[in-house]
Structure formats: structure tokens, C-alpha cells
Design a protein around this motif. Structure first.
Motif, PDB file in Angstrom:
ATOM      1  N   UNK A  44       4.208 -12.642   5.194  1.00 34.18           N
ATOM      2  CA  UNK A  44       3.342 -11.462   5.073  1.00 34.18           C
ATOM      3  C   UNK A  44       3.471 -10.578   6.299  1.00 34.18           C
ATOM      4  N   UNK A  45       3.590 -11.189   7.492  1.00 30.91           N
ATOM      5  CA  UNK A  45       3.758 -10.418   8.715  1.00 30.91           C
ATOM      6  C   UNK A  45       5.054  -9.621   8.690  1.00 30.91           C
ATOM      7  N   UNK A  46       6.121 -10.237   8.189  1.00 28.82           N
ATOM      8  CA  UNK A  46       7.406  -9.544   8.100  1.00 28.82           C
ATOM      9  C   UNK A  46       7.289  -8.312   7.207  1.00 28.82           C
ATOM     10  N   UNK A  47       6.589  -8.463   6.091  1.00 33.93           N
ATOM     11  CA  UNK A  47       6.465  -7.365   5.135  1.00 33.93           C
ATOM     12  C   UNK A  47       5.651  -6.213   5.722  1.00 33.93           C
ATOM     13  N   UNK A  48       4.596  -6.546   6.440  1.00 27.03           N
ATOM     14  CA  UNK A  48       3.747  -5.510   7.022  1.00 27.03           C
ATOM     15  C   UNK A  48       4.450  -4.738   8.138  1.00 27.03           C
ATOM     16  N   UNK A  49       5.364  -5.395   8.832  1.00 27.29           N
ATOM     17  CA  UNK A  49       6.084  -4.731   9.916  1.00 27.29           C
ATOM     18  C   UNK A  49       6.845  -3.504   9.423  1.00 27.29           C
ATOM     19  N   UNK A  50       7.286  -3.551   8.156  1.00 27.30           N
ATOM     20  CA  UNK A  50       8.089  -2.443   7.640  1.00 27.30           C
ATOM     21  C   UNK A  50       7.297  -1.145   7.579  1.00 27.30           C
ATOM     22  N   UNK A  51       5.974  -1.256   7.451  1.00 26.96           N
ATOM     23  CA  UNK A  51       5.154  -0.046   7.417  1.00 26.96           C
ATOM     24  C   UNK A  51       5.262   0.727   8.728  1.00 26.96           C
ATOM     25  N   UNK A  52       5.387   0.004   9.831  1.00 24.16           N
ATOM     26  CA  UNK A  52       5.398   0.662  11.139  1.00 24.16           C
ATOM     27  C   UNK A  52       6.709   1.390  11.419  1.00 24.16           C
ATOM     28  N   UNK A  53       7.684   1.193  10.548  1.00 26.50           N
ATOM     29  CA  UNK A  53       8.938   1.927  10.711  1.00 26.50           C
ATOM     30  C   UNK A  53       8.882   3.305  10.051  1.00 26.50           C
ATOM     31  N   UNK A  54       7.816   3.562   9.295  1.00 26.80           N
ATOM     32  CA  UNK A  54       7.679   4.876   8.693  1.00 26.80           C
ATOM     33  C   UNK A  54       7.465   5.936   9.776  1.00 26.80           C
ATOM     34  N   UNK A  55       7.979   7.126   9.550  1.00 20.79           N
ATOM     35  CA  UNK A  55       7.762   8.218  10.498  1.00 20.79           C
ATOM     36  C   UNK A  55       6.315   8.672  10.447  1.00 20.79           C
ATOM     37  N   UNK A  56       5.856   9.238  11.543  1.00 23.26           N
ATOM     38  CA  UNK A  56       4.487   9.754  11.607  1.00 23.26           C
ATOM     39  C   UNK A  56       4.404  11.117  10.950  1.00 23.26           C
TER      40      UNK A  56
END
Length: 309
Positions: free
Chosen positions: A297-309
Motif C-alpha cells: 500500500x505504501x508503494x502505491x501511495x508513493x506514486x501520487x507524490x510524483x504528480x506535478x503540482x
């Protein structure tokens, strides 16, 4: 393809096909009706008698009948409130990911069977649904897909997951039947009115959609229709639902389509998700590639932080 068919309950392999039944190696039988196999298991919320009797459940083909004045006005004259501007391009790209001659399974094909078989030309397209309104190749419940592991090179489920009573099981099945290295095209709403009732169960945020496919990497994610489309749909739905009288509701539908139909064009150049526009889009499209890596679950959530602001 027939050699890959299994019973949705026991997973027994298909043994033979008679005039009226699919017969499996455990001697169980499932019916064929009007040439379409009905491969429903005992745990499905759908049943074969409803299909044989053409009972309307999740979809009714009558809404396509433009000889009906209301349907003609709604479908031919009034502007839509939302449009997936990149749909054809997205599917053409997905088609290129699949090797020529590859097998693509379509879940919930609905009235778009001919469209899918045309746009995925060069591939073997297998269409399915939970009813016989539009004559798919197979009728089955996506929670219990009657195909062996790693049968397909590609799987597409467009605006289907929200209609599954257990989306976690449904998505596990999608990942099971696609080959390692194969692709899944998944589209679902985040914001949309309740529809096809009572078979409408869930909505999905960006991270919610991502979390359902832990055995896959994200090839591409995009907004199908964005925040502006959501505003248009919500405003229209509010006014239509001010009354329970059909004539007043129809009048509001007409008026709001005219007033708000232009708003969707504000989304036409805003298809790439970022941390701002994922707040309230109408929906998402994800292209996944199955790699069999077990993500936490942590791995999956990390991908959100790669989105641009």
C-alpha cells in the motif's frame, strides 16, 4: 480461445459444446441462449433466467431508439454535458500496445461492440456483458471470469468498475486473466450521478483506482473528463431533480443542456492529472501493464507524490 474457457465456480476446463450447453470436465453444464454462452456462476448477483427472459437489469437498449421523440432530442439535438475528447486516440494507442493477432477481452461492451471490434482491428476481440441486450460474444459476471490464467494480451473495462459490487475481486480477476507483460485499460468515474440503479456501487479517486491494481505498473493516467465537466453534470442534475414530474424534469434537461453544454470544452486541453485537477474530475483512465511485482500500500501511495503540482 475455447480451450481457455473454465467454469466460473469450479474452474473445470471446457470439455465439449452441445447444441444448448457448454459442458465442463466436472460434467457441469452452462446454457447457450440464442447462440450466446451464459457463463454465470452460483455466486453471481445475476442469473441466467433474467437473461433468457431478456429482463432489463444494468442496461436497456430502448434508450438508443431515436424514433422516440425524447431520445431523438436528447441524443441528436442537445449538446452533451461532458465528452471524453481523447477516447479514440487512447484506444488507438492501446491497440498499438497489443501485438497483432493478440487477444483483447472487453468487459461491459454494451452497445459499443462494433466500435470495439473496429478500433481494435488486427486483434482478436472478445466482447462480454452481464446481459444480452446487444449480443456480446459471452455473458458472464466479471467477478468470476470464465477464462484461465493469463489468457489475454489486453483487457478493457470502460465505465464498468463502478457497477461491480466487489471491485477488489473484480480487479483481481482482470489481473489474473491478462498475461504478464499484457495491458489493461481501465476507466471509471470519480464524480457522476447514481445510474443503472441498483447496480451502481462505487466511485474512484486517483489513488483509489491505482490501489486496485497492485500487480501492475502505470503506463499512463489521464482525466477522461475533468473538473469543468463535473460542474456541468452536477448543475444539470441539481435542476433536473428539483421535480419528480417527468415533463418538468425533461424541461430542465433541455434547458441545462443548452445552458451548460459549453462548459466541457474548458477540459479539452487538461487531460494530464496533477495535484490540483484530481480534486473533482468526472473520471479517470488508467493504462496498466501487468508485471507481477507485489506492491505494498505504501508503494502505491508513493506514486501520487510524483504528480506535478
Amino acid at each position: 480461445m475455447l480451450q481457455n474457457i473454465i467454469h466460473p465456480d469450479s474452474h473445470a476446463k471446457l470439455k465439449e459444446i452441445s447444441k444448448d450447453f457448454y459442458v465442463f470436465e466436472d460434467n457441469s453444464e452452462l446454457p447457450i441462449h440464442n447462440g450466446i454462452p451464459i457463463l454465470l456462476g452460483s455466486q453471481s448477483i445475476f442469473n441466467q433466467n433474467d437473461i433468457i427472459n431478456s429482463k432489463t437489469t444494468t442496461q436497456d437498449r430502448s434508450h438508443l431508439d431515436t424514433s422516440n421523440v425524447k431520445n431523438y432530442i436528447r441524443r441528436k439535438l442537445l449538446p452533451s454535458l461532458c465528452t471524453d475528447f481523447n477516447l479514440d486516440k487512447r484506444y488507438e494507442t492501446f491497440n498499438k500496445l497489443i501485438s497483432r493477432g493478440g487477444k483483447i477481452l472487453i468487459l461491459g461492451a454494451g452497445e459499443k461492440i462494433d466500435y470495439y471490434k473496429n478500433i481494435f482491428s488486427g486483434c482478436e476481440v472478445i466482447t462480454s456483458d452481464v446481459h444480452n441486450q446487444f449480443s456480446p460474444d459471452f455473458i458472464f459476471d466479471g467477478h468470476f471470469i470464465p477464462f484461465a490464467d493469463e489468457t489475454f494480451d489486453g483487457v478493457l473495462a470502460a465505465q464498468v468498475i463502478e457497477h461491480t459490487i466487489n471491485p477488489w475481486k473484480f480487479c483481481t480477476e482482470l489481473q489474473r486473466v491478462v498475461k504478464v507483460g499484457g495491458f489493461l485499460q481501465i476507466e471509471a468515474p470519480q464524480s457522476f450521478p447514481y445510474h443503472a440503479q441498483p447496480y451502481d456501487f462505487f466511485r474512484f479517486t486517483f489513488t483509489g483506482m491505482r490501489s486496485l491494481f497492485p500487480e501492475c505498473e502505470v503506463v499512463k493516467a489521464e482525466l477522461t473528463e475533468g473538473n469543468a465537466s463535473n460542474v456541468a453534470v452536477t448543475l444539470s442534475n441539481y435542476f433536473v431533480n428539483l421535480s419528480s414530474q417527468k415533463i418538468i424534469r425533461s424541461a430542465w434537461l433541455f434547458v441545462t443542456r443548452i445552458l451548460f453544454g459549453w462548459i466541457k470544452y474548458l477540459d479539452s486541453r487538461n487531460g494530464v492529472p496533477n495535484k490540483r485537477n484530481v480534486s473533482m474530475p468526472k473520471g479517470y483512465a488508467f493504462t496498466f501493464k501487468k508485471d507481477n511485482i507485489k506492491r505494498s500500500s505504501k508503494d502505491l501511495l508513493k506514486e501520487f507524490y510524483h504528480l506535478k503540482k
